[in-house]
Write a protein that holds these residues in place. Structure first.
Motif, PDB file in Angstrom:
ATOM      1  N   GLY A  47     105.234 -57.245 -10.519  1.00  0.00           N
ATOM      2  CA  GLY A  47     105.815 -58.162  -9.536  1.00  0.00           C
ATOM      3  C   GLY A  47     107.215 -57.765  -9.112  1.00  0.00           C
ATOM      4  O   GLY A  47     107.610 -57.959  -7.963  1.00  0.00           O
ATOM      5  N   CYS A  51     104.198 -55.528  -6.154  1.00  0.00           N
ATOM      6  CA  CYS A  51     102.770 -55.225  -6.200  1.00  0.00           C
ATOM      7  C   CYS A  51     102.142 -55.964  -7.374  1.00  0.00           C
ATOM      8  O   CYS A  51     102.818 -56.688  -8.091  1.00  0.00           O
ATOM      9  CB  CYS A  51     102.548 -53.719  -6.330  1.00  0.00           C
ATOM     10  SG  CYS A  51     103.218 -53.005  -7.852  1.00  0.00           S
ATOM     11  N   LYS A  52     100.843 -55.768  -7.562  1.00  0.00           N
ATOM     12  CA  LYS A  52     100.101 -56.367  -8.672  1.00  0.00           C
ATOM     13  C   LYS A  52      99.343 -55.268  -9.398  1.00  0.00           C
ATOM     14  O   LYS A  52      99.033 -54.230  -8.831  1.00  0.00           O
ATOM     15  CB  LYS A  52      99.098 -57.403  -8.164  1.00  0.00           C
ATOM     16  CG  LYS A  52      99.737 -58.607  -7.520  1.00  0.00           C
ATOM     17  CD  LYS A  52      98.673 -59.584  -7.056  1.00  0.00           C
ATOM     18  CE  LYS A  52      99.330 -60.779  -6.379  1.00  0.00           C
ATOM     19  NZ  LYS A  52      98.338 -61.752  -5.918  1.00  0.00           N
ATOM     20  N   CYS A  64     101.607 -51.303 -10.431  1.00  0.00           N
ATOM     21  CA  CYS A  64     100.815 -51.291  -9.202  1.00  0.00           C
ATOM     22  C   CYS A  64      99.403 -50.748  -9.442  1.00  0.00           C
ATOM     23  O   CYS A  64      99.214 -49.830 -10.219  1.00  0.00           O
ATOM     24  CB  CYS A  64     101.490 -50.504  -8.079  1.00  0.00           C
ATOM     25  SG  CYS A  64     103.144 -51.082  -7.685  1.00  0.00           S
ATOM     26  N   HIS A  74     112.197 -52.915  -3.407  1.00  0.00           N
ATOM     27  CA  HIS A  74     111.816 -53.364  -4.742  1.00  0.00           C
ATOM     28  C   HIS A  74     112.072 -52.220  -5.725  1.00  0.00           C
ATOM     29  O   HIS A  74     112.161 -51.072  -5.337  1.00  0.00           O
ATOM     30  CB  HIS A  74     110.345 -53.789  -4.803  1.00  0.00           C
ATOM     31  CG  HIS A  74     110.096 -55.113  -4.199  1.00  0.00           C
ATOM     32  ND1 HIS A  74     109.942 -55.284  -2.849  1.00  0.00           N
ATOM     33  CD2 HIS A  74     110.024 -56.341  -4.750  1.00  0.00           C
ATOM     34  CE1 HIS A  74     109.752 -56.560  -2.601  1.00  0.00           C
ATOM     35  NE2 HIS A  74     109.792 -57.225  -3.738  1.00  0.00           N
TER      36      HIS A  74
END
Length: 77
Positions: A47, A51-52, A64, A74
């Motif tokens: 996060g 991304c996840k 990611c 980020h």
């Protein structure tokens, strides 16, 4: 095994440089850690990179789901 480790290290260096706005001034923040020993650690940190998920990179896990998914602005502390 050594080749995978070297490749992972080179990818991490490039990934860290891309996330740190390298060279933009003396007061730049340090990049966040992007590689972890476990999938759970990488997923928890994803996060912070916009991304996840996580993906396997050699013997380590990177943030990611797919390589290169980090969002602009980020990855800095």
């Amino acid at each position: 095994m050594i080749k995978i480790t070297v490749i992972a290290a080179l990818v991490l260096i490039g990934f860290s440089a891309a996330c740190s706005n390298a060279g933009s001034g003396a007061g730049d923040p340090q990049p966040k850690q992007a590689m972890f020993k476990t999938r759970e650690e990488a997923e928890a940190a994803a996060g912070g990179f916009g991304c996840k998920g996580a993906h396997k990179m050699g013997d380590m896990w990177m943030v990611c789901e797919k390589h290169g998914e980090v969002k602009p602005n980020h990855g800095n502390n």
